[in-house]
Design a protein around this motif. Structure first.
Motif, PDB file in Angstrom:
ATOM      1  N   GLN A   1     -14.151 -26.282  41.798  1.00  0.00           N
ATOM      2  CA  GLN A   1     -13.211 -27.400  41.714  1.00  0.00           C
ATOM      3  C   GLN A   1     -13.912 -28.746  41.563  1.00  0.00           C
ATOM      4  O   GLN A   1     -13.281 -29.752  41.267  1.00  0.00           O
ATOM      5  CB  GLN A   1     -12.323 -27.433  42.963  1.00  0.00           C
ATOM      6  CG  GLN A   1     -12.893 -28.170  44.195  1.00  0.00           C
ATOM      7  CD  GLN A   1     -14.189 -27.634  44.813  1.00  0.00           C
ATOM      8  OE1 GLN A   1     -14.626 -26.519  44.520  1.00  0.00           O
ATOM      9  NE2 GLN A   1     -14.834 -28.417  45.652  1.00  0.00           N
ATOM     10  N   PHE A   2     -15.225 -28.783  41.752  1.00  0.00           N
ATOM     11  CA  PHE A   2     -15.948 -30.058  41.834  1.00  0.00           C
ATOM     12  C   PHE A   2     -15.972 -30.768  40.485  1.00  0.00           C
ATOM     13  O   PHE A   2     -16.328 -30.187  39.470  1.00  0.00           O
ATOM     14  CB  PHE A   2     -17.378 -29.808  42.320  1.00  0.00           C
ATOM     15  CG  PHE A   2     -18.158 -31.066  42.582  1.00  0.00           C
ATOM     16  CD1 PHE A   2     -17.714 -32.001  43.499  1.00  0.00           C
ATOM     17  CD2 PHE A   2     -19.346 -31.305  41.916  1.00  0.00           C
ATOM     18  CE1 PHE A   2     -18.439 -33.158  43.755  1.00  0.00           C
ATOM     19  CE2 PHE A   2     -20.078 -32.450  42.170  1.00  0.00           C
ATOM     20  CZ  PHE A   2     -19.622 -33.378  43.084  1.00  0.00           C
ATOM     21  N   ASN A   3     -15.578 -32.065  40.500  1.00  0.00           N
ATOM     22  CA  ASN A   3     -15.555 -32.824  39.241  1.00  0.00           C
ATOM     23  C   ASN A   3     -16.627 -33.904  39.182  1.00  0.00           C
ATOM     24  O   ASN A   3     -16.668 -34.696  38.245  1.00  0.00           O
ATOM     25  CB  ASN A   3     -14.171 -33.450  39.019  1.00  0.00           C
ATOM     26  CG  ASN A   3     -13.823 -34.478  40.089  1.00  0.00           C
ATOM     27  OD1 ASN A   3     -14.667 -34.871  40.889  1.00  0.00           O
ATOM     28  ND2 ASN A   3     -12.575 -34.917  40.101  1.00  0.00           N
ATOM     29  N   GLY A   4     -17.515 -33.955  40.184  1.00  0.00           N
ATOM     30  CA  GLY A   4     -18.631 -34.899  40.143  1.00  0.00           C
ATOM     31  C   GLY A   4     -18.315 -36.284  40.674  1.00  0.00           C
ATOM     32  O   GLY A   4     -19.181 -37.142  40.699  1.00  0.00           O
ATOM     33  N   VAL A   5     -17.065 -36.539  41.088  1.00  0.00           N
ATOM     34  CA  VAL A   5     -16.689 -37.880  41.553  1.00  0.00           C
ATOM     35  C   VAL A   5     -17.176 -38.128  42.980  1.00  0.00           C
ATOM     36  O   VAL A   5     -17.833 -39.125  43.255  1.00  0.00           O
ATOM     37  CB  VAL A   5     -15.166 -38.092  41.467  1.00  0.00           C
ATOM     38  CG1 VAL A   5     -14.769 -39.423  42.093  1.00  0.00           C
ATOM     39  CG2 VAL A   5     -14.714 -38.022  40.014  1.00  0.00           C
TER      40      VAL A   5
END
Length: 113
Positions: free
Chosen positions: A27-31
């Motif tokens: 789920q990680f989007n880097g934000v």
């Protein structure tokens, strides 16, 4: 002996360099940040130092997490200070999991045992 939940911020390199970490956080989007959630009978600061120094107990068992030893940056008290000390180890392990899944839902990339 009370247990405390703690959160350590990890370098974002863990996401690019560690396939298991990446697989655990689709789920990680880097934000937001990459973090490690743990529980300890010590203070979070003492536990962080053990992780970073590759601490071993008297029997020679390694008590530090490799992922924190390599990528750990610093403690993130704002993510755990709201959690009171927990009396039983079993309840502390449950809370470690609850907090980890909650942080994932918020968008953090999380590693816990």
């Amino acid at each position: 002996m009370p247990y405390r939940i703690y959160v350590i911020e990890l370098s974002k390199r863990v996401y690019t360099e560690n396939a298991k970490f990446r697989a655990a956080n689709p789920q990680f989007n880097g934000v937001l940040q990459c973090v490690y959630v743990g529980m300890t009978s010590k203070t979070p600061k003492e536990r962080f130092i053990q992780h970073k120094t590759g601490y071993r107990n008297k029997k020679g068992h390694k008590l530090s997490a490799n992922i924190v030893e390599k990528y750990g940056a610093y403690l993130r008290p704002s993510l755990y200070n709201h959690i009171d000390p927990i009396v039983s180890r079993a309840d502390a392990l449950k809370m470690e999991r609850v907090l980890s899944l909650e942080l994932r839902r918020q968008g953090y990339a999380v590693w816990f045992n």
